[in-house]
Design an enzyme around this catalytic site. Sequence first.
Site, mmCIF file in Angstrom:
data_model
loop_
_atom_site.group_PDB
_atom_site.id
_atom_site.type_symbol
_atom_site.label_atom_id
_atom_site.label_comp_id
_atom_site.label_asym_id
_atom_site.label_seq_id
_atom_site.Cartn_x
_atom_site.Cartn_y
_atom_site.Cartn_z
ATOM 1 N N LYS A 41 -15.184 9.736 -12.206
ATOM 2 C CA LYS A 41 -14.654 8.395 -12.040
ATOM 3 C C LYS A 41 -13.747 8.295 -10.825
ATOM 4 C CE LYS A 41 -14.008 7.937 -17.045
ATOM 5 N NZ LYS A 41 -12.947 7.840 -18.075
ATOM 6 N N GLY A 42 -13.209 9.414 -10.385
ATOM 7 C CA GLY A 42 -12.113 9.432 -9.409
ATOM 8 C C GLY A 42 -12.318 8.643 -8.131
ATOM 9 N N GLU A 98 -16.427 11.351 -2.499
ATOM 10 C CA GLU A 98 -15.523 12.043 -3.436
ATOM 11 C C GLU A 98 -14.090 11.549 -3.250
ATOM 12 O OE1 GLU A 98 -14.998 13.671 -5.948
ATOM 13 O OE2 GLU A 98 -16.196 15.474 -6.183
ATOM 14 N N ASP A 99 -13.297 11.686 -4.295
ATOM 15 C CA ASP A 99 -11.879 11.359 -4.192
ATOM 16 C C ASP A 99 -11.115 12.471 -3.482
ATOM 17 O OD1 ASP A 99 -12.333 13.149 -6.283
ATOM 18 O OD2 ASP A 99 -11.136 12.064 -7.758
ATOM 19 N N ASP A 102 -10.731 19.915 -3.608
ATOM 20 C CA ASP A 102 -9.614 20.792 -3.939
ATOM 21 C C ASP A 102 -10.075 22.239 -3.731
ATOM 22 O OD1 ASP A 102 -7.165 21.610 -5.050
ATOM 23 O OD2 ASP A 102 -7.847 21.375 -7.093
ATOM 24 N N LYS A 130 -7.489 19.298 0.124
ATOM 25 C CA LYS A 130 -6.356 20.236 -0.010
ATOM 26 C C LYS A 130 -6.832 21.599 0.453
ATOM 27 C CE LYS A 130 -4.526 18.701 -4.386
ATOM 28 N NZ LYS A 130 -4.346 19.138 -5.784
ATOM 29 N N PHE A 151 -0.421 18.010 -6.925
ATOM 30 C CA PHE A 151 -1.332 17.254 -7.777
ATOM 31 C C PHE A 151 -1.044 15.763 -7.596
ATOM 32 C CE2 PHE A 151 -3.037 15.349 -11.587
ATOM 33 C CZ PHE A 151 -4.282 15.971 -11.664
ATOM 34 N N VAL A 152 -2.040 15.041 -7.092
ATOM 35 C CA VAL A 152 -1.823 13.631 -6.759
ATOM 36 C C VAL A 152 -2.537 12.702 -7.740
ATOM 37 C CG1 VAL A 152 -1.370 13.979 -4.298
ATOM 38 C CG2 VAL A 152 -3.726 13.726 -5.079
ATOM 39 N N ASP A 158 -6.606 10.333 -11.516
ATOM 40 C CA ASP A 158 -5.857 10.239 -12.777
ATOM 41 C C ASP A 158 -5.075 11.501 -13.106
ATOM 42 O OD1 ASP A 158 -8.134 11.928 -13.388
ATOM 43 O OD2 ASP A 158 -7.637 11.613 -15.501
ATOM 44 N N ARG A 164 -4.873 5.747 -12.622
ATOM 45 C CA ARG A 164 -5.982 5.429 -11.713
ATOM 46 C C ARG A 164 -5.746 4.100 -10.991
ATOM 47 N NH1 ARG A 164 -10.193 9.036 -12.671
ATOM 48 N NH2 ARG A 164 -10.526 9.615 -14.833
HETATM 49 P P1 5GP Z 1 -12.634 20.907 -6.900
HETATM 50 O O1 5GP Z 1 -13.933 21.281 -7.547
HETATM 51 O O2 5GP Z 1 -12.763 20.639 -5.416
HETATM 52 O O3 5GP Z 1 -11.559 21.927 -7.178
HETATM 53 O O4 5GP Z 1 -12.079 19.655 -7.639
HETATM 54 C C1 5GP Z 1 -12.581 18.423 -7.531
HETATM 55 C C2 5GP Z 1 -12.110 17.514 -8.636
HETATM 56 O O5 5GP Z 1 -10.901 17.950 -9.293
HETATM 57 C C3 5GP Z 1 -11.775 16.183 -8.026
HETATM 58 O O6 5GP Z 1 -12.919 15.379 -7.900
HETATM 59 C C4 5GP Z 1 -10.737 15.633 -8.989
HETATM 60 O O7 5GP Z 1 -11.390 15.006 -10.056
HETATM 61 C C5 5GP Z 1 -10.009 16.873 -9.510
HETATM 62 N N1 5GP Z 1 -8.768 17.102 -8.748
HETATM 63 C C6 5GP Z 1 -8.525 18.075 -7.843
HETATM 64 N N2 5GP Z 1 -7.273 17.966 -7.330
HETATM 65 C C7 5GP Z 1 -6.727 16.873 -7.904
HETATM 66 C C8 5GP Z 1 -5.441 16.209 -7.762
HETATM 67 O O8 5GP Z 1 -4.543 16.592 -6.999
HETATM 68 N N3 5GP Z 1 -5.270 15.103 -8.527
HETATM 69 C C9 5GP Z 1 -6.213 14.627 -9.394
HETATM 70 N N4 5GP Z 1 -5.917 13.535 -10.085
HETATM 71 N N5 5GP Z 1 -7.425 15.215 -9.540
HETATM 72 C C10 5GP Z 1 -7.675 16.327 -8.798
#
Ligand code: 5GP
Length: 175
Positions: A41-42, A98-99, A102, A130, A151-152, A158, A164
């Site tokens: 949903k992000g 993507e939002d 990470d 990040k 963590f944002v 969310d 959100r």
């Molecule tokens: P990744 O697989 O790159 O570690 O993580 C991707 C997903 O983790 C993002 O699409 C998001 O849903 C969640 N996520 C990663 N970092 C953050 C953050 O700082 N805040 C929030 N709300 N979600 C995050």
Amino acid sequence: MSERLVTMLSQKEIAARVQELGAQIAQEYQDRPVVLVVVLKGSFIFASDLCRAIDKTNLRVDFLGVRSYGEGTETSGVVQITQDLSKPIAGEDVIIVEDIVDTGLTIAHLVDLFRTRQPRSVKVCSLLHKPARARVDVKVDYLGFTIEDKFVVGYGLDFAERYRNLPYIGVIERT
Ligand code: 5GP
């Protein structure tokens, strides 16, 4: 314990950057049709602003529901598709929206998955990145902002389904 939200990126800063990304995408794809894949949903708020900033009429929007299993705020990289695309993407130019990238595990998995469906191209557009937490090398073709390792929330992101609807990106501070 009380909670306070500290602004990391203001509504104005985000809006300006989203306009730039939209203009860049419109310029690069020109007359070629594009499919924007919104990862739920992000990225729903980012994608809704971004698609309106892309000045072209041959653009299609589709949605992908994903759930990644992990402990607390950390992903495990195991991504489950909870809602698949409504149409095939074979032969299409796809941009995954993507939002945040990470660890990079989610987007790496989605790019691999999409490549098996024989699109013409797959690119990645992410509002946030990040790099401090990267566990796999991911190419983000269109990036809004590089942020520090915090963590944002807000603008679609969310914490336990809350925040959100914040119009900006913030960090929760507990005092
Ligand atoms: P990744 O697989 O790159 O570690 O993580 C991707 C997903 O983790 C993002 O699409 C998001 O849903 C969640 N996520 C990663 N970092 C953050 C953050 O700082 N805040 C929030 N709300 N979600 C995050």
